[in-house]
Design a protein around this motif. Sequence first.
Motif, PDB file in Angstrom:
ATOM      1  N   PRO A 151     -33.056  -5.861-133.079  1.00 37.11           N
ATOM      2  CA  PRO A 151     -34.366  -6.318-132.578  1.00 37.11           C
ATOM      3  C   PRO A 151     -35.181  -5.250-131.853  1.00 37.11           C
ATOM      4  CG  PRO A 151     -32.564  -7.247-131.266  1.00 37.11           C
ATOM      5  CD  PRO A 151     -31.931  -6.574-132.437  1.00 37.11           C
ATOM      6  N   PHE A 152     -34.526  -4.149-131.456  1.00 39.88           N
ATOM      7  CA  PHE A 152     -35.268  -3.072-130.810  1.00 39.88           C
ATOM      8  C   PHE A 152     -35.891  -2.123-131.844  1.00 39.88           C
ATOM      9  CE2 PHE A 152     -34.220  -3.992-126.437  1.00 39.88           C
ATOM     10  CZ  PHE A 152     -33.087  -4.789-126.558  1.00 39.88           C
ATOM     11  N   THR A 193     -21.997  -7.492-136.439  1.00 38.08           N
ATOM     12  CA  THR A 193     -23.108  -6.539-136.364  1.00 38.08           C
ATOM     13  C   THR A 193     -23.125  -5.896-134.992  1.00 38.08           C
ATOM     14  OG1 THR A 193     -24.397  -7.895-137.888  1.00 38.08           O
ATOM     15  CG2 THR A 193     -25.631  -6.337-136.534  1.00 38.08           C
ATOM     16  N   LEU A 194     -23.283  -4.576-134.948  1.00 39.78           N
ATOM     17  CA  LEU A 194     -23.364  -3.864-133.671  1.00 39.78           C
ATOM     18  C   LEU A 194     -24.487  -2.845-133.736  1.00 39.78           C
ATOM     19  CD1 LEU A 194     -19.853  -2.609-132.414  1.00 39.78           C
ATOM     20  CD2 LEU A 194     -21.285  -4.358-131.390  1.00 39.78           C
ATOM     21  N   TYR A 195     -25.118  -2.585-132.590  1.00 40.88           N
ATOM     22  CA  TYR A 195     -26.055  -1.475-132.531  1.00 40.88           C
ATOM     23  C   TYR A 195     -25.882  -0.684-131.249  1.00 40.88           C
ATOM     24  CZ  TYR A 195     -29.025  -5.179-130.411  1.00 40.88           C
ATOM     25  OH  TYR A 195     -29.523  -6.217-129.668  1.00 40.88           O
ATOM     26  N   GLU A 196     -26.695   0.404-131.126  1.00 37.19           N
ATOM     27  CA  GLU A 196     -26.520   1.478-130.131  1.00 37.19           C
ATOM     28  C   GLU A 196     -25.337   2.354-130.567  1.00 37.19           C
ATOM     29  OE1 GLU A 196     -28.382   2.592-127.819  1.00 37.19           O
ATOM     30  OE2 GLU A 196     -29.830   0.961-127.726  1.00 37.19           O
ATOM     31  N   ARG A 213     -23.625   4.747-129.353  1.00 38.31           N
ATOM     32  CA  ARG A 213     -22.465   5.021-128.482  1.00 38.31           C
ATOM     33  C   ARG A 213     -21.598   3.776-128.320  1.00 38.31           C
ATOM     34  NH1 ARG A 213     -26.945   7.105-126.425  1.00 38.31           N
ATOM     35  NH2 ARG A 213     -27.214   9.369-126.336  1.00 38.31           N
ATOM     36  N   ALA A 214     -22.191   2.582-128.468  1.00 33.34           N
ATOM     37  CA  ALA A 214     -21.391   1.346-128.455  1.00 33.34           C
ATOM     38  C   ALA A 214     -20.569   1.258-129.736  1.00 33.34           C
ATOM     39  CB  ALA A 214     -22.299   0.124-128.328  1.00 33.34           C
ATOM     40  N   ARG A 258     -17.615   3.607-129.574  1.00 32.14           N
ATOM     41  CA  ARG A 258     -16.551   3.125-128.688  1.00 32.14           C
ATOM     42  C   ARG A 258     -15.747   2.032-129.397  1.00 32.14           C
ATOM     43  NH1 ARG A 258     -20.920   3.810-124.581  1.00 32.14           N
ATOM     44  NH2 ARG A 258     -20.094   5.103-122.871  1.00 32.14           N
ATOM     45  N   TYR A 259     -16.451   1.120-130.086  1.00 25.64           N
ATOM     46  CA  TYR A 259     -15.765   0.017-130.780  1.00 25.64           C
ATOM     47  C   TYR A 259     -14.795   0.551-131.833  1.00 25.64           C
ATOM     48  CZ  TYR A 259     -14.978  -3.733-134.119  1.00 25.64           C
ATOM     49  OH  TYR A 259     -14.371  -4.620-134.978  1.00 25.64           O
ATOM     50  N   GLU A 269     -21.415   9.309-120.639  1.00 24.90           N
ATOM     51  CA  GLU A 269     -22.584   8.877-119.854  1.00 24.90           C
ATOM     52  C   GLU A 269     -23.464  10.075-119.485  1.00 24.90           C
ATOM     53  OE1 GLU A 269     -23.995   5.915-118.775  1.00 24.90           O
ATOM     54  OE2 GLU A 269     -22.642   4.918-120.164  1.00 24.90           O
ATOM     55  N   ALA A 328     -25.522  10.770-122.430  1.00 22.38           N
ATOM     56  CA  ALA A 328     -26.547   9.746-122.619  1.00 22.38           C
ATOM     57  C   ALA A 328     -27.659   9.838-121.580  1.00 22.38           C
ATOM     58  CB  ALA A 328     -25.903   8.358-122.562  1.00 22.38           C
ATOM     59  N   GLU A 374     -21.194   8.789-112.741  1.00 20.02           N
ATOM     60  CA  GLU A 374     -21.970   7.937-113.653  1.00 20.02           C
ATOM     61  C   GLU A 374     -21.499   6.482-113.462  1.00 20.02           C
ATOM     62  OE1 GLU A 374     -24.628   8.345-115.319  1.00 20.02           O
ATOM     63  OE2 GLU A 374     -24.770  10.523-115.139  1.00 20.02           O
ATOM     64  N   ALA A 433     -19.759   4.568-116.273  1.00 22.57           N
ATOM     65  CA  ALA A 433     -18.428   5.074-116.604  1.00 22.57           C
ATOM     66  C   ALA A 433     -17.421   4.520-115.605  1.00 22.57           C
ATOM     67  CB  ALA A 433     -18.412   6.600-116.573  1.00 22.57           C
ATOM     68  N   VAL A 448     -11.263  -6.863-129.038  1.00 27.05           N
ATOM     69  CA  VAL A 448     -11.981  -5.615-129.295  1.00 27.05           C
ATOM     70  C   VAL A 448     -13.422  -5.915-129.748  1.00 27.05           C
ATOM     71  CG1 VAL A 448     -12.093  -3.637-130.889  1.00 27.05           C
ATOM     72  CG2 VAL A 448      -9.972  -4.202-129.786  1.00 27.05           C
ATOM     73  N   GLY A 480     -16.846  -4.824-127.988  1.00 25.63           N
ATOM     74  CA  GLY A 480     -17.905  -4.126-128.733  1.00 25.63           C
ATOM     75  C   GLY A 480     -19.286  -4.676-128.396  1.00 25.63           C
ATOM     76  N   LEU A 481     -19.383  -6.011-128.287  1.00 27.66           N
ATOM     77  CA  LEU A 481     -20.678  -6.616-127.937  1.00 27.66           C
ATOM     78  C   LEU A 481     -21.067  -6.303-126.490  1.00 27.66           C
ATOM     79  CD1 LEU A 481     -20.266  -9.972-129.851  1.00 27.66           C
ATOM     80  CD2 LEU A 481     -21.978  -8.223-130.310  1.00 27.66           C
ATOM     81  N   GLU A 529     -20.270  -3.537-124.992  1.00 27.36           N
ATOM     82  CA  GLU A 529     -20.724  -2.138-125.050  1.00 27.36           C
ATOM     83  C   GLU A 529     -22.133  -2.048-125.642  1.00 27.36           C
ATOM     84  OE1 GLU A 529     -19.340   0.236-123.571  1.00 27.36           O
ATOM     85  OE2 GLU A 529     -17.172  -0.108-123.529  1.00 27.36           O
ATOM     86  N   ASN A 530     -22.411  -2.856-126.673  1.00 29.26           N
ATOM     87  CA  ASN A 530     -23.739  -2.909-127.298  1.00 29.26           C
ATOM     88  C   ASN A 530     -24.796  -3.200-126.222  1.00 29.26           C
ATOM     89  OD1 ASN A 530     -24.892  -4.401-130.392  1.00 29.26           O
ATOM     90  ND2 ASN A 530     -26.151  -4.264-128.575  1.00 29.26           N
ATOM     91  N   GLU A 575     -25.167  -0.581-123.426  1.00 33.90           N
ATOM     92  CA  GLU A 575     -25.985   0.531-123.914  1.00 33.90           C
ATOM     93  C   GLU A 575     -27.467   0.145-123.951  1.00 33.90           C
ATOM     94  OE1 GLU A 575     -25.574   3.819-124.833  1.00 33.90           O
ATOM     95  OE2 GLU A 575     -23.576   3.678-123.951  1.00 33.90           O
ATOM     96  N   GLN A 609     -30.198   2.327-122.125  1.00 38.31           N
ATOM     97  CA  GLN A 609     -31.171   3.054-122.958  1.00 38.31           C
ATOM     98  C   GLN A 609     -32.557   2.424-122.994  1.00 38.31           C
ATOM     99  OE1 GLN A 609     -30.665   6.006-124.741  1.00 38.31           O
ATOM    100  NE2 GLN A 609     -28.724   6.137-123.652  1.00 38.31           N
ATOM    101  N   ILE A 666     -37.125  -9.512-125.865  1.00 44.33           N
ATOM    102  CA  ILE A 666     -35.938  -9.483-126.722  1.00 44.33           C
ATOM    103  C   ILE A 666     -34.767 -10.174-126.002  1.00 44.33           C
ATOM    104  CG2 ILE A 666     -34.279  -7.982-127.912  1.00 44.33           C
ATOM    105  CD1 ILE A 666     -36.622  -5.957-128.276  1.00 44.33           C
TER     106      ILE A 666
END
Lengths: 217, 217
Positions: free
Chosen positions: A49-50, A62-65, A67-68, A71-72, A100, A103, B65, B68, B89, B93-94, B96-97, B100, B104, B145
Amino acid sequence: MVVKVYGPAYASPKRVLVCLIEKEVEFETVPVDLLKGEHKDPEYLKLQPFGTVPVTQDGDYTLYESRAIMRYYAEKYKSQGTDLLGKTVEERGLVENWLEVEAQSYNPPMFTLTVQIMLSSKLGLPRDENLIKESEEKLGKVLDIYEERLSKSKYLAGNFFSLADLSHLPFTQYLVDHMGKEYMIKSRKHVSAWWDDISSRPSWQKVLQLYAAPFKN
Amino acid sequence: MVVKVYGPAYASPKRVLVCLIEKEVEFETVPVDLLKGEHKDPEYLKLQPFGTIPVTQDGEYTLYESRAILRYYAEKYKSQGTDLLGKTVEERGLVENWLEVEAQSYHPPIYTLTIQILFSSKLGFPRDENLIKESEEKLAKVLDIYEERLSKSKYLGGDFFSLADLSHLPFTQYLVDQMGKEYMIRSRKHVSAWWDDISSRPSWQKVLQLYPAPSKN
């Protein structure tokens, strides 16, 4: 089913590609043309959505970013390929610390330089020379701190290659190749040795071969 | 030996404080006066070479950071207190998404608003009203969003409170209290409910009680 990575021509998705190769995880790529505005299409915005790249689709997950996503996959496939997270919780903490830093301190001036030097004429904007000078100074200060760190530690988080180092690959490759600023790396002895080491990894060389950068001004 | 957290009066260190309280981990705090420039003292720079706060010292283990530090303590103490990383996991992941996304997309405009509105006169420069307007517009788009996401999901990472939500607490508290922009939260039904939920957690209320923000402009 194989994970799909959107936008492979661009820098941020390349973090994901090199990570998946290091982890020996198969993937497919789906092109997204940013200059045609495909990242703002309603279909793309349903996934991300971004409206930025990358996004990954792994079956229904589904994942975004970038760096996320890194990590996953680094955690899910911890027991295969290169271990990119360190062996202990403390080692992972140091990986997170330097990821970090990348980033929050390295990427912002680097991204500004990329947009100004490589994209401005394609986007129909004049270059802002003050902003370029300011960003180069900021990046220089960050690289001085890296020089000190890398004089004591082979890689950023410790004596092992990790996500923290990997995350620097795509935009730093732009810096040395397309922006004509290789001197920023080469003038710093330990940063230079570190760059040679990480950029010569077969995984990164494969990404550069398969997914050429789309543009320079 | 108890972990020391530097700079508790300020926003970024408060991410760490609320996390440690949620994880039931004892800590001490060490004041750092930013207006007196204590973060640029040689002694401080030995701990945190970028000269920002927070930094934590846990015996000999030093990390910086804030995000972190959050990840390290949430993982190290996964089996006690609130689980801030999800159970699988995929759930992580979500988390972390969305962590981020906070780092960001949410943080840059809200940080600019904080500096301009709350600290400009203390730091000796005039407010840039154009920059304030631009930052508020950027933040509003991000909040739109979030409104969509939170209409489908109780918390950002899923149906559980996580690091992704927690990371928003300190600067959003500035937005609704000291910056007088509570309407940005209240005008969005699901964001408003989410904010009431996360900001009323006892851990956050305790942080606000023990470590009041430094006085404003």
